[in-house]
Structures are given as structure tokens and as C-alpha cells.
Design a protein around this motif. Structure first.
Motif, PDB file in Angstrom:
ATOM      1  N   ILE A  39     -80.721  47.746  52.878  1.00 41.74           N
ATOM      2  CA  ILE A  39     -81.813  47.063  51.927  1.00 41.74           C
ATOM      3  C   ILE A  39     -82.268  45.857  52.501  1.00 41.74           C
ATOM      4  O   ILE A  39     -81.633  45.357  53.426  1.00 41.74           O
ATOM      5  CB  ILE A  39     -81.254  46.957  50.551  1.00 41.74           C
ATOM      6  N   LYS A  40     -83.434  45.533  52.440  1.00 45.47           N
ATOM      7  CA  LYS A  40     -84.024  43.974  52.815  1.00 45.47           C
ATOM      8  C   LYS A  40     -84.337  43.511  51.303  1.00 45.47           C
ATOM      9  O   LYS A  40     -85.276  44.049  50.686  1.00 45.47           O
ATOM     10  CB  LYS A  40     -85.106  44.568  53.635  1.00 45.47           C
ATOM     11  N   LEU A  41     -83.961  42.471  51.289  1.00 45.40           N
ATOM     12  CA  LEU A  41     -84.485  41.368  50.358  1.00 45.40           C
ATOM     13  C   LEU A  41     -85.278  40.240  50.803  1.00 45.40           C
ATOM     14  O   LEU A  41     -84.622  39.559  51.508  1.00 45.40           O
ATOM     15  CB  LEU A  41     -83.134  40.910  49.340  1.00 45.40           C
ATOM     16  N   ARG A  42     -86.345  39.938  50.148  1.00 44.58           N
ATOM     17  CA  ARG A  42     -86.952  38.612  50.392  1.00 44.58           C
ATOM     18  C   ARG A  42     -86.867  37.757  49.011  1.00 44.58           C
ATOM     19  O   ARG A  42     -87.512  38.224  48.042  1.00 44.58           O
ATOM     20  CB  ARG A  42     -88.275  38.915  50.959  1.00 44.58           C
ATOM     21  N   PHE A  43     -86.492  36.835  49.020  1.00 44.73           N
ATOM     22  CA  PHE A  43     -86.370  35.656  48.064  1.00 44.73           C
ATOM     23  C   PHE A  43     -87.638  35.082  47.896  1.00 44.73           C
ATOM     24  O   PHE A  43     -88.412  34.887  48.787  1.00 44.73           O
ATOM     25  CB  PHE A  43     -85.290  34.891  47.873  1.00 44.73           C
ATOM     26  N   ASN A  44     -87.848  34.252  46.756  1.00 40.66           N
ATOM     27  CA  ASN A  44     -89.181  33.554  46.288  1.00 40.66           C
ATOM     28  C   ASN A  44     -89.501  32.372  47.238  1.00 40.66           C
ATOM     29  O   ASN A  44     -90.336  31.945  47.526  1.00 40.66           O
ATOM     30  CB  ASN A  44     -89.390  33.207  44.997  1.00 40.66           C
ATOM     31  N   ASN A  45     -87.954  32.039  48.117  1.00 43.45           N
ATOM     32  CA  ASN A  45     -88.280  31.070  49.105  1.00 43.45           C
ATOM     33  C   ASN A  45     -88.376  31.404  50.592  1.00 43.45           C
ATOM     34  O   ASN A  45     -88.143  30.648  51.602  1.00 43.45           O
ATOM     35  CB  ASN A  45     -87.225  30.050  49.062  1.00 43.45           C
ATOM     36  N   TRP A  46     -88.674  32.654  50.669  1.00 40.34           N
ATOM     37  CA  TRP A  46     -89.007  33.758  51.816  1.00 40.34           C
ATOM     38  C   TRP A  46     -87.827  33.869  52.601  1.00 40.34           C
ATOM     39  O   TRP A  46     -87.839  34.506  53.774  1.00 40.34           O
ATOM     40  CB  TRP A  46     -90.011  32.883  52.849  1.00 40.34           C
ATOM     41  N   ARG A  47     -86.522  33.423  52.249  1.00 37.62           N
ATOM     42  CA  ARG A  47     -85.400  33.595  52.883  1.00 37.62           C
ATOM     43  C   ARG A  47     -85.326  35.304  52.770  1.00 37.62           C
ATOM     44  O   ARG A  47     -85.391  35.987  51.548  1.00 37.62           O
ATOM     45  CB  ARG A  47     -84.324  33.014  52.090  1.00 37.62           C
ATOM     46  N   THR A  48     -84.944  35.853  53.876  1.00 37.87           N
ATOM     47  CA  THR A  48     -84.889  37.382  53.735  1.00 37.87           C
ATOM     48  C   THR A  48     -83.408  37.781  54.451  1.00 37.87           C
ATOM     49  O   THR A  48     -82.853  37.248  55.351  1.00 37.87           O
ATOM     50  CB  THR A  48     -85.952  37.857  54.880  1.00 37.87           C
ATOM     51  N   ILE A  49     -83.068  38.622  53.571  1.00 38.04           N
ATOM     52  CA  ILE A  49     -81.489  39.219  54.129  1.00 38.04           C
ATOM     53  C   ILE A  49     -81.681  40.685  54.112  1.00 38.04           C
ATOM     54  O   ILE A  49     -82.294  41.281  53.627  1.00 38.04           O
ATOM     55  CB  ILE A  49     -80.432  38.865  53.199  1.00 38.04           C
ATOM     56  N   THR A  50     -80.763  41.141  54.899  1.00 37.96           N
ATOM     57  CA  THR A  50     -80.663  42.645  54.935  1.00 37.96           C
ATOM     58  C   THR A  50     -79.060  42.886  54.920  1.00 37.96           C
ATOM     59  O   THR A  50     -78.354  42.295  55.382  1.00 37.96           O
ATOM     60  CB  THR A  50     -81.009  43.393  56.371  1.00 37.96           C
ATOM     61  N   ARG A  51     -78.752  44.081  54.112  1.00 41.48           N
ATOM     62  CA  ARG A  51     -77.437  44.521  54.005  1.00 41.48           C
ATOM     63  C   ARG A  51     -77.497  46.037  54.242  1.00 41.48           C
ATOM     64  O   ARG A  51     -78.311  46.847  53.916  1.00 41.48           O
ATOM     65  CB  ARG A  51     -76.931  44.287  52.839  1.00 41.48           C
ATOM     66  N   ALA A  52     -76.394  46.618  55.277  1.00 41.09           N
ATOM     67  CA  ALA A  52     -76.275  48.057  55.635  1.00 41.09           C
ATOM     68  C   ALA A  52     -74.970  48.409  55.211  1.00 41.09           C
ATOM     69  O   ALA A  52     -74.160  47.575  55.287  1.00 41.09           O
ATOM     70  CB  ALA A  52     -76.668  48.174  56.817  1.00 41.09           C
ATOM     71  N   VAL A  53     -74.902  49.643  55.127  1.00 39.54           N
ATOM     72  CA  VAL A  53     -73.913  50.583  54.765  1.00 39.54           C
ATOM     73  C   VAL A  53     -73.999  51.710  55.683  1.00 39.54           C
ATOM     74  O   VAL A  53     -74.834  52.348  55.811  1.00 39.54           O
ATOM     75  CB  VAL A  53     -73.350  50.774  53.328  1.00 39.54           C
ATOM     76  N   THR A  54     -72.736  52.323  56.303  1.00 37.96           N
ATOM     77  CA  THR A  54     -72.671  53.438  57.069  1.00 37.96           C
ATOM     78  C   THR A  54     -71.961  54.419  56.339  1.00 37.96           C
ATOM     79  O   THR A  54     -70.588  54.326  55.937  1.00 37.96           O
ATOM     80  CB  THR A  54     -72.268  53.378  58.512  1.00 37.96           C
ATOM     81  N   LEU A  55     -72.564  55.523  56.005  1.00 36.99           N
ATOM     82  CA  LEU A  55     -72.011  56.636  55.265  1.00 36.99           C
ATOM     83  C   LEU A  55     -70.907  57.621  55.973  1.00 36.99           C
ATOM     84  O   LEU A  55     -71.072  57.523  57.090  1.00 36.99           O
ATOM     85  CB  LEU A  55     -72.970  57.745  54.521  1.00 36.99           C
ATOM     86  N   ALA A  56     -69.859  58.086  55.463  1.00 34.58           N
ATOM     87  CA  ALA A  56     -69.008  59.112  55.926  1.00 34.58           C
ATOM     88  C   ALA A  56     -69.634  60.302  56.373  1.00 34.58           C
ATOM     89  O   ALA A  56     -69.344  60.689  57.635  1.00 34.58           O
ATOM     90  CB  ALA A  56     -67.755  59.468  54.849  1.00 34.58           C
ATOM     91  N   SER A  57     -70.767  60.639  55.738  1.00 40.67           N
ATOM     92  CA  SER A  57     -71.489  61.800  56.294  1.00 40.67           C
ATOM     93  C   SER A  57     -73.031  61.621  56.077  1.00 40.67           C
ATOM     94  O   SER A  57     -73.351  61.078  55.012  1.00 40.67           O
ATOM     95  CB  SER A  57     -71.169  63.322  55.645  1.00 40.67           C
ATOM     96  N   PRO A  58     -73.713  61.937  57.155  1.00 42.47           N
ATOM     97  CA  PRO A  58     -75.197  61.922  57.142  1.00 42.47           C
ATOM     98  C   PRO A  58     -75.937  62.464  56.109  1.00 42.47           C
ATOM     99  O   PRO A  58     -75.395  63.612  55.286  1.00 42.47           O
ATOM    100  CB  PRO A  58     -75.620  62.368  58.501  1.00 42.47           C
ATOM    101  N   THR A  59     -77.101  61.916  55.444  1.00 39.95           N
ATOM    102  CA  THR A  59     -77.712  62.608  54.273  1.00 39.95           C
ATOM    103  C   THR A  59     -79.259  62.585  54.529  1.00 39.95           C
ATOM    104  O   THR A  59     -79.911  61.819  55.441  1.00 39.95           O
ATOM    105  CB  THR A  59     -77.452  61.686  53.112  1.00 39.95           C
ATOM    106  N   ALA A  60     -79.864  63.445  53.768  1.00 39.31           N
ATOM    107  CA  ALA A  60     -81.390  63.486  53.580  1.00 39.31           C
ATOM    108  C   ALA A  60     -81.589  63.569  52.160  1.00 39.31           C
ATOM    109  O   ALA A  60     -82.585  64.111  51.909  1.00 39.31           O
ATOM    110  CB  ALA A  60     -81.884  64.461  54.452  1.00 39.31           C
ATOM    111  N   THR A  61     -80.831  63.416  51.231  1.00 37.90           N
ATOM    112  CA  THR A  61     -80.930  63.474  49.913  1.00 37.90           C
ATOM    113  C   THR A  61     -81.359  61.925  49.124  1.00 37.90           C
ATOM    114  O   THR A  61     -80.547  60.958  49.374  1.00 37.90           O
ATOM    115  CB  THR A  61     -79.751  63.788  49.233  1.00 37.90           C
ATOM    116  N   ALA A  62     -82.386  62.088  48.337  1.00 46.19           N
ATOM    117  CA  ALA A  62     -82.862  60.871  47.758  1.00 46.19           C
ATOM    118  C   ALA A  62     -81.721  60.227  46.793  1.00 46.19           C
ATOM    119  O   ALA A  62     -81.570  58.915  46.915  1.00 46.19           O
ATOM    120  CB  ALA A  62     -83.799  61.020  46.821  1.00 46.19           C
ATOM    121  N   SER A  63     -81.084  61.148  46.108  1.00 46.61           N
ATOM    122  CA  SER A  63     -79.785  60.235  45.361  1.00 46.61           C
ATOM    123  C   SER A  63     -78.811  59.805  45.981  1.00 46.61           C
ATOM    124  O   SER A  63     -78.155  58.756  45.656  1.00 46.61           O
ATOM    125  CB  SER A  63     -79.205  61.552  44.322  1.00 46.61           C
TER     126      SER A  63
END
Ligand SMILES: [Mg+2]
Length: 361
Positions: free
Chosen positions: A291-315
Motif C-alpha cells: 500500500i502507498k499512503l500520502r499524508f496531507n503534509n505530502w509525506r509518503t510511505i509504502t508498506r508491503a507484505v509477501t504472501l505464503a502463496s501467490p494470488t489473483a483474487t480481489a478478496s
């Protein structure tokens, strides 16, 4: 006999704005400004300005508020990605009907290796024919560079726009580039140009003639050499006909900074659906969700997670993105932008094609 290698770089002119003009001919010739983010506010940025708008000094990446001051009479339109993708794939298909040796580099740019086609016609003639074909079949204008390698073809297509056709004959690569500022050399950019300026190197010709040891010391042995080769108009990289998609992403810039939790979660679900749809279309599975978040002071962060098995499912994508959100976002904190990205792909079916390593350029 033709050139030993003949490469075209095809670049669609003012692409987003041109597509808008094609689908709405009443706009023809008017200044058109396609805006990323919110077209009606000061917040967005210019994605593409038509040539009529560029005459007022408007250019891409400019804040929309500034564009409005320079060119208030322009037609301001929001980006319509699906529409542009559609036009883009029509153009790419058209090119692939001419030769399979097409490398698409972005939504509006491609290289073609037409070395083998020279038996039928000379390179510049083929380029002109394709330009006309694209115009007739899609209504879009393209600028084309013809050269003996990719770097020089790319520089040539940008030399004269719109609807330009620039031919750099073999042996004239270095002299074509010589007088241009280093910042224009593909891959250098403003930062590289500034570092070169510190060394007293301002033009591509000066870079071509610079002391290699100095360049190696400054940029590292590999890049130093590469820069000088480029400046001399030398490039052996091939046209890569199949390239891996590295990541897919969706983003929302908010009309007003928002801390409405329900809304943010709805957006995550919506974006996850879009991404799942695109993954399925490309027969890909993603293992990393970010995910990427930009706050109202323009600070931008990203956070990532790697899943146990790959997916193409929205949920599954939205569950992972939601979990990241709970860790990274404190309730009540206003957000300006929220994005979801999927990467680390595997294919859903067995690999169909060899992957070629892709070199810069
Ligand atoms: Mg373009």
C-alpha cells in the motif's frame, strides 16, 4: 543492401490529449489538458497537454493550478486510462502486424527492429509508411526516429515533434548528439546532468570526449563507460519482444484529504478488484501486496507484505492491503492519496516464452 541494423523508435504525440481529440473531434485544435488527480481542483498535475496548450507554456507534471493561470481557456479533462489503453493496444497491434520485432516501452512508445524488412524498402520509407498507417487506422500522430541503434533512434524521435520523422544515417550517430545538452541523453536526467555539470561537462559531445577515468571515478566503472558509449551514439542492446510486467498498481488521489475509515476501506476493495481483474487478464499471480499512503503534509510511505502463496483474487489482495493499512495508518489521520500495488509475479500457466535480460535503454 540496407543498414547493418535498422531500429525505429515510434512515439505517439501528446498521446492522452490526442486520444481525447480523436474521440471528440469538436476539440480538434483546441488547447487540451489532461489532468491526473482532480481536474476541477488545484490539486492535480498535468498528465498531457496538447500542442495547442503547450504554446502557452503548459507541460506535463505541472501543477494544474499553474496550468490554469497560463491557459485558463483550455479544456481540462480527467485521465481516462481504459480509453488510452485501448488506443495503445490498437497501435501496438498494428505495429506487430508489420513485424513481430516490436518492443513496447510505455503506453505510447515502442521500438521496432526492421533490419530484416529492408529487403522490401529502405528504413526511412518504412517509417513513413507506418506513420501514415497509424494515422489512418487510429487517427493518432506519431513521431519516429530511424537509426542504427535504440538510443539514437529514441533521441531522434524526440528531435522533431509532432509528426516528425528524423533519420540518423549510420556513421552520424555521434555528430547528431554532439550539440545537445547532456540532460537530453536518454537515461541521464536532471540529476545526472547536474553531476556532469560539476565536472565541466555540459554537452553530449563533451561527454563523448571526456576522460573515461574521470567518468568511472564519478559514476562507477560500469555506468561511466555506459554513459560515454551512449554519448558516442553506441548501443548494442537489442529490441526485446517480450518483457515481464514487474508490478501493477492502482491509486486514488482524494478531492479532499480524507480520514473517513469506511471510505478508505471501500477504496481498498475497489482497487483490489481492479488489480485482480488486470492480473487475471495477464494470467499473472502476485505474491507481494503493497500500500502507498500520502499524508496531507505530502509525506509518503509504502508498506508491503509477501504472501505464503501467490494470488489473483480481489478478496485476498484487499485482506492483505487492509492488514497493512491497520499497521500503517492511525485512525483520524487525513490522507491525500491511497494506493495498492501488486508485484513479485508468477504466471498462472507454464512459461510460454523465454525471458531475455533487459538492458538499460
Ligand atoms: Mg509520446
Amino acid at each position: 543492401m540496407g543498414w547493418t541494423r535498422c531500429i525505429l523508435h515510434i512515439d505517439l504525440d501528446a498521446f492522452y490529449a490526442s486520444v481525447e481529440e480523436v474521440v471528440n473531434p469538436a476539440l480538434a485544435g483546441q488547447p487540451i489538458i489532461v489532468v491526473m488527480g482532480e481536474a476541477n481542483t488545484q490539486r492535480g498535475a498535468v498528465a498531457t497537454a496538447s500542442y495547442a496548450a503547450r504554446q502557452f507554456g503548459v507541460h506535463s507534471a505541472m501543477p494544474v493550478g499553474q496550468a490554469r493561470k497560463l491557459c485558463p481557456q483550455a479544456v481540462y479533462l480527467p485521465v481516462r486510462h481504459k480509453l488510452y489503453e485501448e488506443f495503445s493496444s490498437r497501435v501496438m497491434q498494428l505495429l506487430r502486424q508489420q513485424t513481430p520485432n516490436i518492443e513496447q516501452v510505455s503506453i505510447d512508445e515502442a521500438y521496432a527492429d526492421i533490419t530484416a524488412l529492408q529487403e522490401e524498402a529502405e528504413g526511412p520509407e518504412i517509417a513513413a509508411r507506418w506513420q501514415e498507417l497509424v494515422k489512418i487506422q487510429t487517427g493518432l500522430s506519431a513521431s519516429v526516429g530511424v537509426a542504427s541503434n535504440k538510443i539514437v533512434a529514441k533521441m531522434a524521435s524526440g528531435h522533431r515533434k509532432p509528426a516528425g520523422l528524423t533519420v540518423v544515417e549510420p556513421g552520424f550517430e555521434a555528430s547528431f548528439l554532439e550539440a545537445m545538452p547532456t540532460g537530453q541523453l536518454h537515461g541521464v536526467g536532471p540529476k545526472g546532468a547536474a553531476r556532469l555539470r560539476d565536472l565541466g561537462i555540459n554537452t553530449i559531445g563533451e561527454l563523448a570526449g571526456a576522460d573515461l577515468d574521470l567518468l568511472r571515478e564519478t559514476f562507477g566503472p560500469h555506468l561511466g563507460r555506459e554513459l560515454q558509449d551512449r554519448a558516442r551514439g553506441r548501443d548494442n542492446s537489442g529490441v526485446v519482444t517480450f518483457r515481464e510486467t514487474k508490478s501493477l498498481s492502482a491509486e486514488r488521489t482524494f478531492f479532499e484529504d480524507t480520514y473517513d475509515r469506511a471510505k478508505l476501506w471501500r477504496e481498498i476493495q475497489q482497487m483490489s478488484m481492479e488489480l485482480a481483474d488486470r492480473l487475471n487478464k495477464q494470467e499473472l499471480l502476485a505474491r507481494t501486496i503493497a500500500i502507498k499512503l500520502r499524508f496531507n503534509n505530502w509525506r509518503t510511505i509504502t508498506r508491503a507484505v509477501t504472501l505464503a502463496s501467490p494470488t489473483a483474487t480481489a478478496s485476498e489482495i484487499s485482506t492483505a492491503a487492509g492488514a497493512l493499512m491497520r499497521m500503517a495508518w492511525k485512525r483520524g489521520t487525513p490522507l491525500r492519496l491511497l494506493g495498492v500495488r501488486v508485484s513479485n509475479f508468477s504466471e498462472t500457466s507454464a512459461p510460454r516464452q523465454l525471458l531475455f535480460p533487459y538492458k538499460l535503454g
